[in-house]
Design a protein around this motif. Structure first.
Motif, short mmCIF file in Angstrom:
data_model
loop_
_atom_site.label_atom_id
_atom_site.label_comp_id
_atom_site.label_asym_id
_atom_site.label_seq_id
_atom_site.Cartn_x
_atom_site.Cartn_y
_atom_site.Cartn_z
N THR A 26 22.97 -86.74 -4.60
CA THR A 26 24.12 -86.04 -5.12
C THR A 26 25.32 -86.34 -4.24
O THR A 26 25.21 -86.95 -3.19
N SER A 282 24.35 -87.76 -19.52
CA SER A 282 24.28 -86.32 -19.30
C SER A 282 23.10 -85.90 -18.44
O SER A 282 23.20 -84.99 -17.63
N TYR A 283 21.94 -86.56 -18.62
CA TYR A 283 20.74 -86.09 -17.94
C TYR A 283 20.08 -87.17 -17.10
O TYR A 283 18.90 -87.10 -16.80
N ASP A 302 23.47 -88.48 -9.25
CA ASP A 302 23.47 -87.70 -10.48
C ASP A 302 24.47 -86.57 -10.34
O ASP A 302 24.38 -85.76 -9.41
N PRO A 304 26.18 -83.06 -10.79
CA PRO A 304 25.61 -81.73 -11.07
C PRO A 304 26.30 -81.06 -12.25
O PRO A 304 27.24 -81.60 -12.83
N ASP A 305 25.84 -79.89 -12.57
CA ASP A 305 26.43 -79.08 -13.63
C ASP A 305 27.32 -78.02 -12.98
O ASP A 305 26.82 -77.09 -12.37
N SER A 312 25.93 -80.92 -18.24
CA SER A 312 26.13 -81.68 -17.02
C SER A 312 27.53 -82.27 -16.94
O SER A 312 28.13 -82.64 -17.96
N ASP A 313 28.07 -82.37 -15.72
CA ASP A 313 29.33 -83.07 -15.51
C ASP A 313 29.16 -84.54 -15.88
O ASP A 313 28.08 -85.11 -15.75
N ASN A 335 33.84 -81.73 -16.03
CA ASN A 335 32.75 -80.86 -16.47
C ASN A 335 33.02 -80.29 -17.85
O ASN A 335 34.03 -80.59 -18.49
#
Length: 662
Positions: A26, A282-283, A302, A304-305, A312-313, A335
């Motif tokens: 992240t 998105s995922y 990845d 985060p949200d 998801s951002d 986001n």
């Protein structure tokens, strides 16, 4: 009125990011940005600034390397494409709705010059090569390319340079110092992808290569492109196929790929050729970092949200930019609440590293324990790789380096330690990283039992008179450093708090004493607060305290000694009065007991409780028709807890003897 940045912060709260784990990494840090949209992002390595265009707001937002906004250049309606001069002194911005290219002084972050491109020739993208500034413009079947010489005092603008009218809309442009005089263009958002290469070394654009659906991939929806530093290839990011395709500049034939995932939308290339590729995923990981020419990523991130839960951002199109020294990669995200953030990834070209550490949950102080763990990465570690171990405890709150452990070929390591201090002990294992691997750390807490301290306090269960000053002695056995004992007194009753009587260092024999003034039953306690090796401990003694009672009989006509006691004599017609005074407590009563001497023994004839007034006094009258001659006695007592409270121990008053006569 709230500024945009403040309003976003209020709406979204603090933007927090998780620490790196075993999966895709992240962001190392992040900062909210006051953007309404995004167009392009460029990094100035000389001034350590990041420039981001915002077409909707008509501005270029300027941040430092931490993402803090330092300036905003406004009055740039529709600004999109950005290009930095080779010396990093000037940023060129394509301002479509002002029909101009604007020069921004990077040192001051202010507009320094404006080049008018002509009515209706609103530029969208810009690139520097061949000694000229090239810009794309037009739309609705009229996409084209123009140029000007920004070094001229009054530069002439040349439009219509793409005589073949290759593009429907203003194309995305890029160039590289490795291919001087070469300009690459691509149709934005179009399916299939359409690319062209121009020789612009003469000041006039001449198309040298063209491809409609290059490589026959069927890909489309081009979002971004970048020319490699060596001038050999162009790397594209289009919604399909699910990789960043590489094409030769000579003929736009396929020359490799950087495999990412769904919906590629960004690409930027570092000066040494390393590639940052972005996807609208998105995922799945959104940012992918590749070593030059290697099709699989060395690092992935990845997003985060941070907005709507479960949403998801996403990476903004063309939202990646390298710091020229590759120390950082900047990514622009958005986001589900339409808030933009600049994410800063440190050392992105190093392979992500996962470090674990395991230790027993509990251990004894002074006993050996073993740490175990693993070090893992997508890139192999060299022989002799080491991790360092630090112990943090009450004796070393800043942490104490313990040494290193060598990582085995299977990535495992072990380390033994004997914790000297009890309590919470934290072990931190750290891998410093190297040229190929990012650093990593892991922590594990161990609850280490402390030794029990010997502590005693005398006086338990003894009964004392009201108002006594009693000395209590505490004795402390062996400890590590703390030799302080506290003696506390906690009188019964809710109206008197527990109080500290004495705090001090025990003498050479381990003793400390304190005097307590007793008016109630009192729990006296001795406390050792503990140290790093011996646990805290408290011991108590219960001191029982009598009430103060005084009584007298009134109404007698004489007193005399008889039967070895002092008797009061009352006429039968006179009612004796028992006067009682007792130390007072709210709601307190006293027991009045009357006995008659009969058949050689004292026998109780009456027992009753009477209330005391607020001064602790009462007078009880013995009325009726008493017999003449028999001996009587009377006393007032406090009976715990029948007297209405339990703050004192049971206390019997003195007997008062009396006789009735005619």
């Amino acid at each position: 009125m709230l500024t945009t940045a403040t309003a976003l912060a209020v709406l979204l709260g603090s933007l927090t990011l998780a620490a790196a784990g075993a999966g895709p990494a992240t962001a190392d840090s992040s900062a909210l940005l006051p953007l309404k949209s995004s167009g392009d992002i460029v990094v100035d390595g000389v001034h350590h600034r990041v420039f981001i265009s915002d077409p909707t707001a008509g501005q270029v937002v300027v941040t430092d390397y931490a993402g803090t906004v330092t300036a905003t250049v406004g009055a740039l309606p529709g600004v999109r494409g950005l290009e930095l001069s080779p010396d990093s002194g000037t940023l060129y911005a394509a301002v479509r709705d002002a029909d101009a290219v604007v020069a921004i002084d990077t040192a001051t972050a202010t507009e320094s010059r404006r080049f008018v491109t002509g009515a209706g020739a609103g530029p969208s993208y810009v690139a520097l090569t061949g000694g000229r500034l090239w810009f794309s413009y037009g739309g609705s079947g009229n996409g084209n390319i123009g140029s000007l010489d920004p070094s001229d005092a009054d530069p002439e603008v040349t439009l219509g340079q793409d005589t073949g009218r290759t593009f429907y809309d203003a194309p995305i442009l890029d160039a590289s110092a490795g291919a001087p005089g070469t300009l690459v263009a691509g149709a934005p958002g179009q399916s299939p992808v359409e690319l062209a290469v121009y020789d612009v070394s003469s000041g006039t654009a001449s198309r040298t290569a063209y491809a409609f659906d290059p490589g026959s991939t069927g890909g489309g929806n081009l979002q971004d492109l970048a020319v490699t530093p060596d001038g050999k290839d162009v790397v594209t990011a289009s919604g399909a196929p699910y990789y960043q395709a590489v094409y030769k500049l000579t003929d736009l034939t396929a020359d490799g790929k950087y495999v990412t995932n769904t919906y590629p939308n960004a690409v930027d290339i570092a000066p040494n050729g390393d590639v940052a590729a972005g996807t609208d995923s998105s995922y799945e990981p959104d940012v992918h970092v590749f070593k030059q020419g290697v099709p699989t990523p060395v690092r992935q991130y990845d997003l985060p949200d941070t907005g709507t839960p479960g949403d998801s951002d996403l990476l903004a199109p063309a939202g990646l930019a390298w710091a020229p020294d590759e120390s950082r990669l900047f990514a622009l995200s958005k986001n589900g609440s339409d808030a933009y953030a600049l994410r800063i990834y440190d050392a992105p070209t190093k392979a992500s590293t996962t470090l674990t550490v395991h230790a027993p949950a509990t251990a004894g102080r002074g006993a050996s324990l073993t740490l175990t763990g693993t070090l893992a990465s997508s890139a192999a570690f060299g022989a002799g790789t080491k991790v360092s171990v630090t112990r943090t405890d009450d004796e070393s709150p800043a942490g104490k380096p313990l040494g290193t452990a060598t990582v085995g070929a299977d990535g495992s390591y072990t380390f033994a330690d004997t914790p000297p201090a009890g309590g919470k002990v934290t072990y931190t294992v750290t891998y410093a990283g190297d040229d190929a691997h990012a650093g990593a750390s892991a922590t594990q807490e161990v609850s280490v039992a402390k030794s029990a301290a010997a502590l005693t306090l005398d006086g338990n269960g003894k009964v004392y008179g009201y108002g006594s000053d009693v000395t209590f002695a505490a004795h402390l056995g062996t400890t590590y450093k703390n030799r302080t004992v506290e003696i506390w007194a906690d009188p019964y009753g809710t109206d008197k708090p527990r109080t500290l009587v004495k705090r001090g260092t025990v003498d050479s024999h381990g003793n400390l004493s304190a005097t307590v003034h007793l008016t109630r039953d009192t729990k006296v306690s001795a406390t050792f607060t503990g140290d790093t090796r011996y646990a805290a401990r408290t011991v108590t003694s219960s001191a029982c305290t009598r009430v103060a009672i005084s009584t007298s009989l009134s109404g007698s006509y004489k007193s005399a000694t008889a039967w070895n006691q002092k008797y009061s004599y009352f006429h039968r017609s006179k009612d004796p009065v028992q006067n009682t005074t007792m130390s007072m407590y709210p709601g307190r009563k006293y027991q009045l007991q009357v006995q008659r001497y009969s058949d050689g023994a004292w026998r109780t004839t009456a027992t009753e409780f009477f209330s005391l007034d607020r001064y602790g006094k009462d007078a009880a009258t013995l009325d009726g028709t008493p017999p003449v001659g028999p001996r009587f006695r009377i006393r007032s007592s406090y009976i715990d807890p029948k007297s209405g409270d339990n703050v004192n121990t049971t206390t019997y008053g003195a007997w008062k003897y009396f006789v009735f006569t005619r």
